[in-house]
Structures are given as C-alpha cells and as structure tokens.
Enzyme design. Structure first.
Site, short mmCIF file in Angstrom:
data_model
loop_
_atom_site.label_atom_id
_atom_site.label_comp_id
_atom_site.label_asym_id
_atom_site.label_seq_id
_atom_site.Cartn_x
_atom_site.Cartn_y
_atom_site.Cartn_z
N SER A 191 0.77 -1.38 -0.02
CA SER A 191 0.13 -0.05 -0.07
C SER A 191 0.89 1.14 0.13
O SER A 191 1.75 1.32 -0.94
CB SER A 191 -0.99 0.01 1.32
OG SER A 191 -1.86 1.02 1.07
N GLU A 311 -9.57 -5.73 -3.44
CA GLU A 311 -8.83 -4.60 -2.72
C GLU A 311 -9.95 -3.77 -2.10
O GLU A 311 -9.76 -3.33 -0.92
CB GLU A 311 -7.97 -3.86 -3.60
CG GLU A 311 -6.80 -4.54 -4.22
CD GLU A 311 -5.45 -4.44 -3.53
OE1 GLU A 311 -5.54 -4.03 -2.53
OE2 GLU A 311 -4.47 -5.02 -4.15
N HIS A 405 -7.52 -5.63 0.59
CA HIS A 405 -6.45 -5.01 0.72
C HIS A 405 -5.82 -5.44 1.90
O HIS A 405 -6.56 -5.55 3.09
CB HIS A 405 -6.74 -3.32 0.75
CG HIS A 405 -5.79 -2.74 0.59
ND1 HIS A 405 -4.92 -2.58 -0.52
CD2 HIS A 405 -5.07 -1.69 1.61
CE1 HIS A 405 -3.96 -1.47 -0.25
NE2 HIS A 405 -3.99 -1.17 1.08
#
Length: 515
Positions: A191, A311, A405
């Site tokens: 990320s 995600e 995610h």
C-alpha cells in the site's frame, strides 16, 4: 559481534547495540537511524543521530511516529500499536547470522497505512520468518501525516520519504555487520509502503542502494500538490494558525493529530479528495515515478508486484459502506467515473463483463483498476528489466471481506498464526498457501526470480487462491483494455457543478465517511 549467544552486540555507524536471540534468530529493535524529528528539526529533513558511548539496548521496539488511532470500524480488522517518544526514526533488524562476511540477502520493509498510520511494530510484519529462511530483514519507522507529508512554503517537501532514504543509506552502511550484503538489498512494502518503494527506486538519490523491489497493492505515484496544500489549509483553518511549517511546529503534536483526523474524515479512496501523499519536489522526486521507471530510471532493478482480487472491500465493508453504495446505484457509479476520470463507456464495459455484479462491486473494481492494476500493468509493460506479477485471490473467512487489501500480508510473512493476522483473515487460513507465497518471496529476494514466468506479452499472473498457486495469462486484460479507449483517462463527461453535486450526495449518504 561479541561471542555472547544470549545478547549479541553489533557496532553500527553511530554506536554499539545489544540485541536478543529468539528462536535461532538475532533480533535488534529500535535502532535509531536519524535524530528525533522534533524541536528545531520538526518538518525538516532527517539528520544523523547523535553517536552514543557504550552499548545501547535494542531489545524493544522504539517509539512510533505520531498518528491517530484507527476508528472502531477499522480496528476490528487492523492492528496499529503505538509507542510514545521522540526518537521515532528507528528500525529493526532480524538476522540468522550477525557476522560480517555472511553476505546474506536483505529485505528492507516499508509499512503501509495511507502515510498516516502504521509502524514497523505491527505484529504481522514480524521479520523472524524471513530471517529463519536466510534473509536479513529490516523494518523501518518514518514520519506520517502532516509531520511527514505536509506541504509548506517554508520547508522541504516529502520529509517522510526522506526518512526512508536515510534508512536505506543506513542499511547500505551498516547491514554488513548484521550479516547482510549491501549489494543484495530488496526494498519492499505494501500500500503506502509500496508507493514509497516505487518513488525511492525511481529517485536518482537512491541509485545503487536497491537491487530488487517488491510493490504490493501500491503503484509508483505522486499526489497532486494542490490536494496536499488543501489538506494543510484545512488543518490551518481548524487550528487558527498560518499554513506554514513554522506555525505548525509550534502546535502541540496531539492537537495537530486531532486536527488532522478531523479534516481527513471525508477523504476516501473511492472519490479522492484532499490527502497526504508524496509530491514531485524537483529534488528527491524530480518527476512522476511511474514515468521515470518506464523511461528506464532504475536499470537492472528486478520487480515483483501485484494486488489482491478484492482490494476495495477493506475500503467499503467496515461501517457498512457496501450497502450504502449499493443503495446509491447510478449516483455512486457517477462518483466513481469522476474519481477515475473516465467516460461512461468504461463502467458500461464493466457491466457487460460482469452483468450480475452489484453497484459496490463495480465501483470497487473500477477504482481498484484505476488506482492499482492499470498503473502496475503499465509499469510491468514499460520496463526492460524482469518483472513478476501476482494476484492474491484467497477470500478471508471474515464475512464480506473477500480477498481484500492487506490480506496477503499474513501469507507473505507466514505470520498467519498471529492473532493480529486472524483479525483480517479469520480462522483457518491455509498454511500451505503461506508456505508457497512466503517461499516465493524468499526466492525473489535471494536470486531475483520468485519461481514463475516473468512478465511478457502474454501477461502471466501468478494466482494465489484456493488450492495450489497457478499461472493465468491476462486474467484482467478484458477490463483493463477498456481504459485504453480514447475517452479513458479524460474527465468524465459532466460539468464541474454536476460532479460536485454527486460528491455532496455521496457524502450526505455517508458513503464517503472515512473510518
């Protein structure tokens, strides 16, 4: 190093540190790589730490950068320990052989958290498993939020990214004493950590410090400078001070965090808005990192990159946002078009490919592709050096989370037995999947190949889902081809007042409330 097997001592560039042996791995925590970034150093580039005499204990994690806590909605899925103290520019080292001459591969890890949260102390990032398998693992704390990524007229930009560069330089100078090879350093992150990794790999000042890179769910990118300025101005208005580094440096850090949390509430991955991020600064980041990398800015750097299948579910499921977006229907799709700056033919194409998908699924996949898959495909396509691409597709056992995610982290680190990993994955995560994924990352860090076909015109993607990992060819090509149409990448065909109306309706509905 001393011969004491209970308390290994290593000399770093600034003084000696004493670690601890843990399950046949030497662990050193809380080593300062830069001076505390407060007082006259606040909002300034990192400075070297003051050298110390004697031996500094390195048994416990050091202070974490100032940050607001996660809301209750997110805290049920993600852990974010915080340790007070000024000396927050520190790092940790796990090594199987703390001796010069071992020449082991090195993985330097930059944590995620939207550049506003996270730290090297998150339990899922435990470096023991990499060290157990022959890798010297280094995890880094760096400045966050306005302290690390605020943009001011009287201070250099990107101090948090400069912290990371200082840590990389420390690794280059010091890691040999811990058994590492400074010529075999892999820089990786997830990320925001992956976005930072991309920016550093592209940075001229980092040339020669990185041999390989891992970008998990984050492309090389920069944030529009005006977005960051707007965030700073909103904070300044709330604090009733000028939008300058000098004025912000005079504000108590807890008060600054409260103001940051207040003005960040309406930011969202779905429609964007003011945010903290890396900016082009003409110095450390002289140009857009994705453009630089596809133009050959990092010759010889091998790349491992990818995403999770779902995600967006970490962005939408907490707080019931999936249901709100589904209720909004066409309004939410229009908001996604505005966020992605695409014409209506793109969501129409997604609907044709996925006729049974709900609005939240279409919005989530549109935004995921715009933010992650399109630029990561472009990155892999545009480089002559080897690139390897994966998709993590195993669904969490937590209701509604899917392959969201950050879910892959417990598998990459083989830390699924940690209670903190189970917060996101649920119970019963398959150990064989962790064995496979972690083993592939170790192979990449060690010799540059994770064990599947490098990226080419057939677009091989390693799929980590139920059952054994497999390679699929072009599994996202139909969706991503929609972004290559002439209108894609242009503003959506709506006037500015219409788009503002869409955003107001989404905010009133609660769909953009940040949790």
């Amino acid at each position: 190093m001393t011969a004491d097997r209970e308390n290994p001592v290593i000399r770093t560039p600034h003084g000696a540190v004493r670690g601890r042996w843990d399950r046949q791995v030497a662990v050193f925590r809380g080593i300062p790589y830069a001076a505390p970034p407060f007082g006259p150093r606040r909002f300034r580039p990192p400075a070297p730490p003051d050298p110390w005499d004697g031996v500094r204990e390195a048994a416990a994690f050091g202070p974490t950068a100032p940050k607001p806590p996660y809301s209750e909605a997110f805290a049920q899925y993600l852990s974010d320990p915080a340790f007070p103290g000024d000396d927050c520019l520190n790092l940790n080292v796990w090594t199987p052989d703390p001796a010069p001459g071992a020449r082991l591969p090195v993985l330097v890890w930059l944590h995620g958290g939207a550049l506003t949260r996270g730290s090297s102390a998150v339990p899922v990032y435990d470096g023991h498993t990499f060290a157990r398998d022959g890798v010297v693992f280094v995890s880094v704390n760096y400045r966050l939020g306005v302290e690390g990524y605020g943009l001011f007229p009287d201070a250099p930009a990107n101090p948090g990214l400069r912290d990371q560069l200082a840590a990389l330089r420390w690794v280059h100078e010091a890691v040999e004493a811990f058994g590492g090879d400074p010529g075999r350093v892999t820089l990786g992150g997830q990320s925001a950590g992956a976005i930072s990794t991309g920016a550093l790999v592209a940075a001229p000042q980092a040339r020669g410090l990185v041999r390989r890179a891992v970008l998990q769910s984050g492309p090389p990118e920069t944030t529009d400078r005006d977005k960051v300025r707007r965030m700073v101005r909103r904070m300044a208005n709330r604090l009733k001070v000028p939008a300058t580094a000098e004025a912000f440096a005079a504000v108590d850090r807890e008060q600054l965090l409260r103001a940051q949390a207040d003005v960040s509430r309406l930011s969202s991955p779905v429609l964007g808005g003011p945010a903290f991020g890396i900016v082009v600064d003409g110095d450390l980041v002289p140009r857009d990192p994705l453009e630089a990398l596809t133009d050959g800015a990092a010759p010889g750097v091998e790349l491992l990159t990818g995403w999770t299948r779902d995600e967006y579910r970490l962005w939408l499921v907490p707080g019931g946002l999936v249901e709100r977006v589904d209720r909004l229907g066409a309004v939410a799709l229009a908001g996604a078009m505005a966020r992605c700056r695409c014409g209506s033919e793109v969501p129409r194409g997604y609907r044709a490919l996925h006729p049974d998908a709900g609005t939240s699924t279409l919005v989530g996949q549109l935004v995921t592709d715009h933010l992650l898959r399109v630029p990561l495909h472009r990155l892999a396509d545009g480089r002559g050096d080897p690139s390897y691409v994966y998709e993590f597709a195993w669904p969490s056992r937590r209701p509604g989370m899917g392959a969201c995610h950050a879910l892959e982290l417990g598998f990459v680190f083989d830390s699924g037995n940690e209670p903190d990993a189970r917060k996101l994955a649920g119970e019963g995560a398959p150990q064989e999947l962790a064995d496979a994924m972690h083993g592939d990352w170790v192979r990449f860090v060690t010799d540059g190949s994770p064990g599947w076909e490098r990226w080419n015109s057939r677009h091989p993607v390693r799929i980590y889902g139920d059952g054994a990992p497999r390679t699929a060819y072009g599994p996202r090509d139909r969706e991503l081809a929609l972004w290559a149409t002439p209108a894609a990448g242009e503003p959506a065909p709506a006037t500015a007042p219409e788009l503002r109306s869409v955003i107001r309706r989404l905010r009133r509905s609660g769909a953009l409330r940040r949790h």
